[in-house]
Design a protein around this motif. Structure first.
Motif, PDB file in Angstrom:
ATOM      1  N   GLU A   1       0.781  -1.276   0.070  1.00 53.31           N
ATOM      2  CA  GLU A   1      -0.082   0.006   0.043  1.00 53.31           C
ATOM      3  C   GLU A   1       0.972   1.387   0.006  1.00 53.31           C
ATOM      4  O   GLU A   1       0.460   2.182  -0.547  1.00 53.31           O
ATOM      5  CB  GLU A   1      -1.096   0.137   1.307  1.00 53.31           C
ATOM      6  CG  GLU A   1      -2.083  -1.203   1.250  1.00 53.31           C
ATOM      7  CD  GLU A   1      -3.044  -0.831   0.298  1.00 53.31           C
ATOM      8  OE1 GLU A   1      -3.339   0.361  -0.062  1.00 53.31           O
ATOM      9  OE2 GLU A   1      -3.968  -1.886  -0.099  1.00 53.31           O
ATOM     10  N   MET A   2       1.938   1.282   0.797  1.00 48.36           N
ATOM     11  CA  MET A   2       2.747   2.155   0.772  1.00 48.36           C
ATOM     12  C   MET A   2       3.486   2.493  -1.009  1.00 48.36           C
ATOM     13  O   MET A   2       3.664   3.665  -1.053  1.00 48.36           O
ATOM     14  CB  MET A   2       4.239   1.938   1.659  1.00 48.36           C
ATOM     15  CG  MET A   2       3.709   2.110   3.211  1.00 48.36           C
ATOM     16  SD  MET A   2       5.034   1.447   4.112  1.00 48.36           S
ATOM     17  CE  MET A   2       4.160   1.308   5.697  1.00 48.36           C
ATOM     18  N   LEU A   3       3.829   1.641  -1.398  1.00 48.83           N
ATOM     19  CA  LEU A   3       4.346   1.667  -2.805  1.00 48.83           C
ATOM     20  C   LEU A   3       3.107   2.351  -3.749  1.00 48.83           C
ATOM     21  O   LEU A   3       3.376   3.319  -4.392  1.00 48.83           O
ATOM     22  CB  LEU A   3       4.678   0.268  -3.415  1.00 48.83           C
ATOM     23  CG  LEU A   3       4.952   0.300  -4.785  1.00 48.83           C
ATOM     24  CD1 LEU A   3       6.120   0.896  -5.414  1.00 48.83           C
ATOM     25  CD2 LEU A   3       5.061  -1.231  -5.308  1.00 48.83           C
ATOM     26  N   CYS A   4       2.023   2.003  -3.270  1.00 48.25           N
ATOM     27  CA  CYS A   4       0.750   2.438  -4.343  1.00 48.25           C
ATOM     28  C   CYS A   4       0.535   4.060  -4.044  1.00 48.25           C
ATOM     29  O   CYS A   4      -0.152   4.543  -4.880  1.00 48.25           O
ATOM     30  CB  CYS A   4      -0.411   1.539  -3.837  1.00 48.25           C
ATOM     31  SG  CYS A   4      -0.732  -0.223  -4.428  1.00 48.25           S
ATOM     32  N   VAL A   5       1.094   4.426  -2.975  1.00 48.77           N
ATOM     33  CA  VAL A   5       0.719   6.036  -2.960  1.00 48.77           C
ATOM     34  C   VAL A   5       1.934   6.823  -3.043  1.00 48.77           C
ATOM     35  O   VAL A   5       1.873   7.932  -2.865  1.00 48.77           O
ATOM     36  CB  VAL A   5       0.141   6.304  -1.268  1.00 48.77           C
ATOM     37  CG1 VAL A   5      -1.155   5.668  -1.241  1.00 48.77           C
ATOM     38  CG2 VAL A   5       1.298   5.850  -0.320  1.00 48.77           C
ATOM     39  N   LEU A   6       3.184   6.168  -3.680  1.00 50.52           N
ATOM     40  CA  LEU A   6       4.283   6.988  -4.185  1.00 50.52           C
ATOM     41  C   LEU A   6       4.009   7.948  -5.327  1.00 50.52           C
ATOM     42  O   LEU A   6       3.075   7.483  -5.933  1.00 50.52           O
ATOM     43  CB  LEU A   6       5.267   6.173  -4.603  1.00 50.52           C
ATOM     44  CG  LEU A   6       6.080   5.245  -3.393  1.00 50.52           C
ATOM     45  CD1 LEU A   6       7.365   4.418  -3.880  1.00 50.52           C
ATOM     46  CD2 LEU A   6       6.612   5.975  -2.194  1.00 50.52           C
ATOM     47  N   PRO A   7       4.521   9.042  -5.408  1.00 47.81           N
ATOM     48  CA  PRO A   7       4.262  10.113  -6.459  1.00 47.81           C
ATOM     49  C   PRO A   7       4.500   9.131  -7.667  1.00 47.81           C
ATOM     50  O   PRO A   7       5.632   8.535  -7.840  1.00 47.81           O
ATOM     51  CB  PRO A   7       5.234  11.230  -6.146  1.00 47.81           C
ATOM     52  CG  PRO A   7       5.485  11.273  -4.658  1.00 47.81           C
ATOM     53  CD  PRO A   7       5.327   9.667  -4.233  1.00 47.81           C
ATOM     54  N   GLY A   8       3.661   9.707  -8.490  1.00 42.36           N
ATOM     55  CA  GLY A   8       4.004   9.016 -10.036  1.00 42.36           C
ATOM     56  C   GLY A   8       3.209   7.677 -10.420  1.00 42.36           C
ATOM     57  O   GLY A   8       3.088   7.305 -11.146  1.00 42.36           O
ATOM     58  N   VAL A   9       2.589   7.114  -9.311  1.00 44.53           N
ATOM     59  CA  VAL A   9       1.922   5.965  -9.504  1.00 44.53           C
ATOM     60  C   VAL A   9       0.608   6.261 -10.042  1.00 44.53           C
ATOM     61  O   VAL A   9      -0.215   6.901  -9.852  1.00 44.53           O
ATOM     62  CB  VAL A   9       1.454   5.300  -8.040  1.00 44.53           C
ATOM     63  CG1 VAL A   9       0.338   4.217  -8.269  1.00 44.53           C
ATOM     64  CG2 VAL A   9       2.815   4.596  -7.239  1.00 44.53           C
ATOM     65  N   ARG A  10       0.206   5.445 -11.235  1.00 47.48           N
ATOM     66  CA  ARG A  10      -0.998   5.413 -11.909  1.00 47.48           C
ATOM     67  C   ARG A  10      -2.049   4.888 -11.532  1.00 47.48           C
ATOM     68  O   ARG A  10      -1.731   3.823 -10.955  1.00 47.48           O
ATOM     69  CB  ARG A  10      -0.423   4.971 -13.307  1.00 47.48           C
ATOM     70  CG  ARG A  10      -1.765   4.967 -14.284  1.00 47.48           C
ATOM     71  CD  ARG A  10      -1.425   4.498 -15.744  1.00 47.48           C
ATOM     72  NE  ARG A  10      -0.496   5.098 -16.382  1.00 47.48           N
ATOM     73  CZ  ARG A  10       0.088   4.905 -17.667  1.00 47.48           C
ATOM     74  NH1 ARG A  10       0.200   3.797 -17.919  1.00 47.48           N
ATOM     75  NH2 ARG A  10       1.062   5.644 -17.912  1.00 47.48           N
ATOM     76  N   THR A  11      -3.378   5.261 -11.701  1.00 52.62           N
ATOM     77  CA  THR A  11      -4.511   4.473 -11.268  1.00 52.62           C
ATOM     78  C   THR A  11      -5.044   4.215 -12.638  1.00 52.62           C
ATOM     79  O   THR A  11      -5.020   4.815 -13.631  1.00 52.62           O
ATOM     80  CB  THR A  11      -5.372   5.452 -10.423  1.00 52.62           C
ATOM     81  OG1 THR A  11      -5.657   6.491 -11.164  1.00 52.62           O
ATOM     82  CG2 THR A  11      -4.678   5.713  -9.010  1.00 52.62           C
ATOM     83  N   ARG A  12      -5.819   3.139 -12.593  1.00 53.53           N
ATOM     84  CA  ARG A  12      -6.609   2.509 -13.825  1.00 53.53           C
ATOM     85  C   ARG A  12      -7.705   1.588 -13.336  1.00 53.53           C
ATOM     86  O   ARG A  12      -7.755   1.026 -12.288  1.00 53.53           O
ATOM     87  CB  ARG A  12      -5.695   1.840 -14.898  1.00 53.53           C
ATOM     88  CG  ARG A  12      -4.868   0.578 -14.343  1.00 53.53           C
ATOM     89  CD  ARG A  12      -3.986   0.106 -15.409  1.00 53.53           C
ATOM     90  NE  ARG A  12      -2.990  -0.819 -15.049  1.00 53.53           N
ATOM     91  CZ  ARG A  12      -3.294  -2.054 -14.947  1.00 53.53           C
ATOM     92  NH1 ARG A  12      -4.281  -2.615 -15.414  1.00 53.53           N
ATOM     93  NH2 ARG A  12      -2.114  -3.000 -14.625  1.00 53.53           N
TER      94      ARG A  12
END
Length: 323
Positions: free
Chosen positions: A312-323
């Motif tokens: 989850e920490m990886l998922c909120v790093l700057p630059g992470v895309r959502t799709r």
């Protein structure tokens, strides 16, 4: 970033699929990602720091990184709840473990700071598998060298601001007092969430408040969603570089009993997820998950929770895309 249906770049590392290799097989890296021996070219990396010689009660956190990696075999690349697809846009790998000196806490501090200095110089954001909470101090030293005094979201049952422990200035209960003294933190942008338990005096949590810390005891948020709190955290921190330090004992031992200093009446797992997911949009420069002690949880559930929180920490790093 805006929502997208694009597929990940074929040049970016991907977790090994459970359809390509059984989840109980293959190398036990974090999320079964490729292992790397250099941070060069990486946007983020999982790093183990198998140190527990700063602990004061139940040892075993030295085995935390290995067990968290083993339990992470169950994780898949796409976040079904948030839509985050970190491997679409970030190059991520497992850098292995920092070669600490298990006979010297003092020497280990310098080893850890030097290691993280090189990681940050490469432009790589570290996600750390602890290890006891002592490791936050040398990591913050490297963070402050790179970014200046950082904001901090600290999830824990304990404030970890002791003046000393058995007369020693550095241990797992002292890192954030030393960090204040060394000018590593932006005091009014520090949030401590989940503090609780018994103490030695009524004013045990007054020292962090005197430094400008925002202290949120666990009993003040029982049975509540933490989404509104995280809105306040985001407003407080703004675009300032922020570091997340997450002690697994911030969560109630009913869910995470495999830790060195458990305290009843803690946060729930959904609240923990709300905290981490609530950091999305901030300038998160690194994070750690510490104090998983596998010998005290033979089920592996504490390590499994730790692995999921690191994802989850990886998922909120700057630059992470959502799709």
């Amino acid at each position: 970033m805006s929502a997208s249906t694009d597929q990940p770049s074929p040049s970016l590392n991907q977790p090994l699929s459970g359809n390509a290799m059984p989840r109980f097989g293959g190398l036990a890296t974090m999320m079964r990602l490729p292992a790397a021996d250099s941070p060069a070219g990486l946007d983020a990396a999982f790093i183990g720091v198998p140190l527990d010689i700063g602990t004061s009660h139940r040892p075993g956190a030295r085995f935390g990184p290995r067990q968290v990696r083993a339990e992470s075999a169950l994780l898949r690349p796409y976040n079904m709840a948030t839509g985050a697809a970190p491997f679409d846009t970030l190059q991520v790998a497992d850098l292995g473990d920092v070669p600490i000196n298990t006979y010297s806490l003092d020497k280990s501090l310098d080893i850890i700071t030097g290691y993280y200095r090189r990681v940050l110089e490469a432009g790589c954001k570290p996600l750390t598998l602890g290890g006891d909470h002592t490791i936050a101090l040398p990591i913050l030293r490297a963070m402050a060298e790179r970014h200046g005094p950082v904001a901090l979201v600290h999830v824990d049952a304990h404030a970890d601001v002791n003046e000393s422990m058995f007369g020693e200035p550095v241990a797992h209960g002292t890192p954030f007092r030393r960090a204040v003294e060394e000018g590593l933190l932006c005091g009014h942008k520090v949030w401590q969430i989940g503090l609780r338990g018994t103490g030695y005096a009524a004013d045990d949590f007054d020292w962090p408040r005197a430094q400008g810390f925002n202290v949120v005891p666990a009993h003040e948020v029982w049975w509540r969603s933490l989404a509104p709190l995280m809105g306040a955290v985001r407003d407080s921190i703004g675009d300032h570089p922020v570091y997340l330090s997450f002690d697994i004992d911030g969560i109630d031992p009913a869910y995470a009993g495999g830790t060195g200093t458990p305290e009843i009446g803690g946060l729930t797992v959904p609240q923990a997820l709300e905290i981490v997911r609530g950091l999305r949009g901030l300038n998160l420069v690194g994070a750690d998950l510490v104090e998983v002690s596998p010998p005290y949880d033979p089920t592996g559930n504490t390590a499994l929770l730790g692995a999921n929180l690191l994802y989850e920490m990886l998922c909120v790093l700057p630059g992470v895309r959502t799709r």
